[in-house]
Design an enzyme around this catalytic site. Structure first.
Site, PDB file in Angstrom:
ATOM      1  N   LEU A 105      20.478 -25.317   7.053  1.00 53.16           N
ATOM      2  CA  LEU A 105      19.479 -24.421   7.626  1.00 53.16           C
ATOM      3  C   LEU A 105      18.066 -24.921   7.390  1.00 53.16           C
ATOM      4  CD1 LEU A 105      21.030 -20.976   6.644  1.00 53.16           C
ATOM      5  CD2 LEU A 105      21.176 -22.157   8.832  1.00 53.16           C
ATOM      6  N   GLY A 106      17.849 -25.661   6.311  1.00 55.64           N
ATOM      7  CA  GLY A 106      16.523 -26.193   6.055  1.00 55.64           C
ATOM      8  C   GLY A 106      16.307 -26.454   4.592  1.00 55.64           C
ATOM      9  N   ALA A 107      15.078 -26.836   4.264  1.00 59.06           N
ATOM     10  CA  ALA A 107      14.732 -27.185   2.897  1.00 59.06           C
ATOM     11  C   ALA A 107      13.494 -26.436   2.478  1.00 59.06           C
ATOM     12  CB  ALA A 107      14.506 -28.694   2.779  1.00 59.06           C
ATOM     13  N   GLY A 108      13.472 -25.980   1.236  1.00 59.36           N
ATOM     14  CA  GLY A 108      12.323 -25.280   0.686  1.00 59.36           C
ATOM     15  C   GLY A 108      11.827 -25.990  -0.557  1.00 59.36           C
ATOM     16  N   MET A 110      12.418 -25.374  -3.620  1.00 57.71           N
ATOM     17  CA  MET A 110      13.388 -25.516  -4.709  1.00 57.71           C
ATOM     18  C   MET A 110      14.604 -26.334  -4.328  1.00 57.71           C
ATOM     19  SD  MET A 110      13.383 -21.757  -6.512  1.00 57.71           S
ATOM     20  CE  MET A 110      14.513 -22.311  -7.805  1.00 57.71           C
ATOM     21  N   GLY A 111      14.892 -26.480  -3.056  1.00 57.06           N
ATOM     22  CA  GLY A 111      16.081 -27.219  -2.682  1.00 57.06           C
ATOM     23  C   GLY A 111      16.437 -27.039  -1.226  1.00 57.06           C
ATOM     24  N   VAL A 113      18.973 -25.290   1.757  1.00 55.47           N
ATOM     25  CA  VAL A 113      19.749 -24.094   2.039  1.00 55.47           C
ATOM     26  C   VAL A 113      20.700 -24.386   3.188  1.00 55.47           C
ATOM     27  CG1 VAL A 113      19.682 -21.672   2.717  1.00 55.47           C
ATOM     28  CG2 VAL A 113      17.920 -22.589   1.227  1.00 55.47           C
ATOM     29  N   LYS A 128      22.027 -21.783  -1.472  1.00 52.86           N
ATOM     30  CA  LYS A 128      20.836 -22.529  -1.907  1.00 52.86           C
ATOM     31  C   LYS A 128      21.260 -23.515  -2.979  1.00 52.86           C
ATOM     32  CE  LYS A 128      16.762 -20.590  -2.456  1.00 52.86           C
ATOM     33  NZ  LYS A 128      15.662 -19.762  -3.024  1.00 52.86           N
ATOM     34  N   ASP A 220       7.270 -12.199  -8.143  1.00 53.78           N
ATOM     35  CA  ASP A 220       6.809 -13.261  -7.227  1.00 53.78           C
ATOM     36  C   ASP A 220       6.743 -12.728  -5.799  1.00 53.78           C
ATOM     37  OD1 ASP A 220       5.874 -15.760  -6.519  1.00 53.78           O
ATOM     38  OD2 ASP A 220       7.877 -16.581  -6.170  1.00 53.78           O
TER      39      ASP A 220
END
Length: 912
Positions: A105-108, A110-111, A113, A128, A220
């Site tokens: 699905l993609g990358a953020g 932290m890592g 997903v 994740k 957060d």
């Protein structure tokens, strides 16, 4: 309202020697939320659920025209590639624990997903996987804490976190897959008015307040961690920094270097050095920026910082560097908005109070903030000239409104708690005891694989009930008619769940073999939240109380059919049908007709079943009950196309199903359309239209693979159907590959000792028989027979099917005709006991025995057996049914063997 699906029999073309061929198993698919082909008897089993029976799916569709956002990270292709370069890569089909990777699905930050499939809970989740550059001990503790935190909280405005674990040294977290976009993406796509923004933040505040009530902080909060689902619901995400408080207060944590720290509750593990900060600085409260004590008012500050930015288009505090930002926040140096954007002064003042430097000067709680956000003073200005008494009354009314809202919310949560009366610890223990009572070797595994489905169904029902109530009673987005339709739909789902649990818990039902399949095809609850689905349902009856008991009875009938209690189900269905006619509400009458038809079909009364399905269809259509009409049309397609081999009539009913699907907005690529394509392909297979069947089957398999992943029961059954089609087309290698994939799936999900594995061995045997590899076919049939006898006992209907097929393979090989005759005799005895003396399967056994007698040189015995088979087939299937030709051909051969060539011409001509 749901009807059962099960296995259908796909019979090969009659063999040239005039005997009934081996019976193969094919998959009958049904989407529990649309329609169903009714309960089907296969050659292998009178009861439902063979290797092709399919579960209702809980996979969520992908978003159209939006990005998919998971736990606060929105992923779009524009910035994903750079992030992926340093991220761990997993291919489609890879395993992470019990989860199977579907797609990235993609990358953020932290890592990475992924969308992943959870076979135990039969759902698609977000996975994740934490970047290897991060401290994995810290990450595991932090994510474990997140899972534990959210396990304490079930709320529609908070994302659900399911599990946490490690994979090759990396930490992973599985959570609810939410289709939609983050608040950040939503704000960036279009200019938003202040009322629109406020409506979104009110929902987010409700979720945060719920977390605070169970002692959880977020720490957060920011626009990236607030999600707007395509279903219109706002969810707060990424509680990875949440931590259980102590005396209502949480201090910034320190990392405990002791390795035993991870053995304690993850909520108590401290993750950063003393005085360090956690979260996103731009939205942090002053006390958080300086490493001081934080509490619920710190989350309030972050929420108000996000709200300020959404209202005015800029953050509340300036600062290009961390130091500048911290100085502005700790001094309370709020910016003057560069553009008011129409935001009223009262709203700005509410947000400013939430951004106060001192926690004591903020709103007392997020609940108090919510009350202030609802208290729009412009609504009261026209009363200002009426005097102090009127003003005080208005203030009291506003307080009463907030109190009323809170009470309504609690009432909605109480409605959701109704499911606890059906599925709880006691019910769980009783069900376990009932399934284990039969002492089947696979019973324990069936229990463990069944419980997660029931857990998931109960939790889905709870959420849907609460959300529907909130939409009507609190948010005001549903009118009373829509709310009543949703409640009616959810009541049916709860009745189905209760009757399923009750039936499986009965030791008499011996349902361990079918338990996983039965619970896996429980109707999807989320359809009761879909407006289009609800509007396609008939309006509830004027006297709901009078119909409730009857609906519960029909739900119980469905459960009895699913475990093979056909005679009992027919008795109760007849009684319910009479009561439904007396009640006079057409949709309930249609469902009662359908249930009677299901039971009749299983007891071999095919004409009676067809008549009931017709009554169900036309009664439902007159009542504008589209979903029920679809069930009946699917049942008719199967009944006339497979049971009675009337291919032209089956195509007509398939067109009815197609139109009814379109009326419900079900398009190509939808799982429900794939289910129909596979069912229709099976019908075409029975009619000999192999190329059309293959095309439909391949389309269905692609949808299942894309939406459900590589190891779902729906996919396994579709592969079996496609394998049989390829076999009929002569593509034996491809058929073999499909069968092997299906076998691997069933062994992995049900265990190697499950009877459904034997079903696939039977199909393999049919494939080898078709290629004249008789020795290999005999070996496979013997393996299947031994597994059936071990797990089901020596007189089970599927034992009879294996005996019949093994006898046919022995006859083909010519190796041991006397043994073949003895096996066939056993099959005849089992089928007669199971189905009665007039069932088509009994006629098939008689025909196979006649063929063996002919090979043994006993034409007189063969003639007598063939005459009995002919009489039974003509009576049960009609004089023009293709199976009748098998008995006629045997009669012709018997006459020739006795020297009566002239008498052989008429039956041979009729057979032709």
């Amino acid at each position: 309202m749901e009807l059962d699906s099960t296995l259908l029999a796909a019979t090969s073309s009659p063999s040239g020697d005039g005997r009934e061929p081996p019976r193969d198993a094919a998959g009958l698919l049904s989407d529990a939320t649309v329609f169903d082909a009714g309960s089907r008897a296969s050659r292998h089993e009178a009861a439902p659920d063979g290797p092709g029976s399919l579960a209702a799916t809980r996979a969520q569709p992908r978003a159209r025209g939006t990005s998919e956002a998971i736990n606060g990270d929105a992923y779009v292709s524009a910035n994903a590639d750079a992030r992926r370069r340093s991220a761990p890569e997993l291919d489609r089909g890879a395993s992470v624990g019990r989860l199977l990777i579907l797609r990235t699905l993609g990358a953020g930050a932290m890592g990475v997903v992924y969308a992943a499939y959870d076979p135990e809970l039969d759902r698609t989740v977000a996975l994740k996987l934490i970047r290897p550059a991060l401290d994995q001990q810290t990450a595991r503790a932090r994510l474990s804490r997140e899972a534990q935190a959210l396990a304490k909280l079930t709320h529609p405005n908070v994302v659900a976190v399911h599990d946490v674990g490690t994979h090759e040294g990396l930490v992973w977290l599985s959570m609810e897959l939410v289709v939609g976009q983050t608040l950040r993406a939503w704000l960036d796509t279009s200019a938003r008015g202040w009322r629109e923004v406020l409506a979104v933040f009110k929902q987010a505040a409700v979720g945060i307040a719920a977390a605070h009530r169970v002692g959880l902080l977020h720490r957060d909060l920011k626009p990236e961690n607030i999600m707007l689902g395509d279903d219109g619901r706002v969810r707060v995400m990424d509680f990875g920094l949440a931590r259980a408080g102590s005396d209502g207060l949480t201090r910034e944590p320190t990392l405990d270097d002791d390795a035993t720290a991870l053995e304690r509750s993850a909520l108590s593990v401290e993750l950063t050095a003393a005085g360090a900060i956690m979260g996103t600085p731009a939205y942090m409260a002053p006390e958080q920026l300086i490493g001081g004590a934080v509490d619920e008012r710190s989350d309030q500050f972050s929420l108000c910082a996000s709200l300020w930015e959404a209202l005015f288009g800029e953050r509340p505090f300036a600062g290009e560097t961390f130091g500048d930002l911290r100085a502005a926040v700790t001094k309370g140096a709020l910016r003057t908005p560069s553009s008011r954007r129409g935001v009223p002064r009262w709203l700005q003042r509410v947000v400013e109070r939430g951004l106060a430097v001192s926690p004591e000067r903020r709103h007392a709680s997020v609940d108090a903030l919510l009350t202030a956000l609802h208290a729009d003073p412009t609504r009261r200005r026209r009363w200002l000239g009426l005097g102090l008494g009127v003003a005080l009354s208005a203030a009291a009314a506003l307080g009463a409104h907030a109190l009323q809202r809170e009470r309504a919310t609690r009432a909605c949560e109480a409605e959701g708690a109704r499911v606890d009366e059906v599925w709880n610890g006691v019910a769980r223990a009783v069900l376990r005891e009932g399934l284990l009572a039969g002492a089947a070797p696979f019973a324990a595994q069936s229990v463990e694989r069944s419980l997660p489905y029931l857990d998931a169904q109960a939790e889905s029902w709870r959420r849907a009930r609460v959300e529907s109530c909130m939409d009507a009673r609190v948010r005001g987005v549903w009118d009373e008619d829509m709310h009543e339709r949703a409640r009616w739909c959810l009541d049916d789902r709860l009745m189905e769940l209760e009757s399923t649990i009750s039936t499986l818990s009965s030791a008499e039902s011996n349902a361990a073999e079918r338990a996983v399949q039965i619970v896996a095809k429980l109707q999807r609850v989320d359809r009761c939240r879909d407006a289009r689905t609800l509007l396609s349902l008939p309006a509830p009856p004027p006297d709901g109380a009078a119909s409730e008991q009857l609906r519960a009875q029909l739900a119980q009938v469905g459960a009895m059919v699913s475990v093979g209690r056909f005679n009992e189900a027919l008795r109760d269905a007849r009684r319910a049908e009479s009561e439904a006619v007396g009640l006079g509400w057409a949709p309930l009458m249609a469902l009662a007709h359908q249930r009677v038809g299901d039971a009749l079909e299983q007891t071999g009364d095919l004409d009676g079943a067809e008549a009931q399905f017709l009554d169900a269809y036309f009664t439902a259509m007159r009542a504008d009950a589209i979903e029920l009409a679809g069930h009946a049309a699917m049942s008719l397609m199967f009944a006339v196309g497979v049971d009675q081999r009337r291919g032209d009539d089956a195509i007509v009913w398939a067109r009815h199903v197609d139109v009814l699907l379109a009326a419900q907005g079900v398009e190509e690529g939808d799982l429900r359309r794939a289910v129909f394509n596979t069912n229709f392909a099976n019908t075409l297979l029975m009619g000999g239209e192999f190329e059309r069947a293959r095309a439909l089957g391949e389309r269905a398999v692609k949808v299942f693979e894309r939406e459900l992943g590589p190891a779902h029961p729906l996919l396994a059954a579709a592969l079996m159907q496609l394998a049989m089609t390829q076999q009929h087309l002569g593509d034996y290698d491809i058929a073999n590959a499909y069968m092997q994939r299906a076998r691997d799936m069933y062994e992995a999900t049900l265990g190697p000792e499950h009877p459904h594995v034997a079903d696939i061995l039977v199909n393999f045997g049919g494939l080898y028989s078709a290629t004249h590899s008789h020795d290999r076919a005999i070996e496979l049939y013997e393996q299947a027979l031994a597994l059936y006898e071990r797990t089901l006992g020596p007189e089970h209907p599927r034992v009879g099917a294996a005996l019949h097929n093994l006898a046919s393979a022995l006859q083909d090989s010519g190796a041991d005709l006397e043994r073949a005759l003895a096996l066939n005799k056993r099959a005849l005895a089992i089928d007669t006991k199971t189905y009665g003396e007039a069932h088509p399967y009994v006629a098939g056994d008689l025909c196979s025995a006649a063929s063996i007698q002919l090979k043994l040189g006993r034409p007189e015995e063969a003639q007598a057996l063939s005459e009995r088979a002919l009489e039974l087939w003509e009576r049960s299937l009609g004089p023009e049914h293709p199976d009748v030709a098998v008995a006629l051909l045997n009669l012709s051969r018997a006459a020739r063997a006795q020297g009566r060539a002239a008498d052989a011409i008429a039956p041979a001509t009729r057979a032709l």
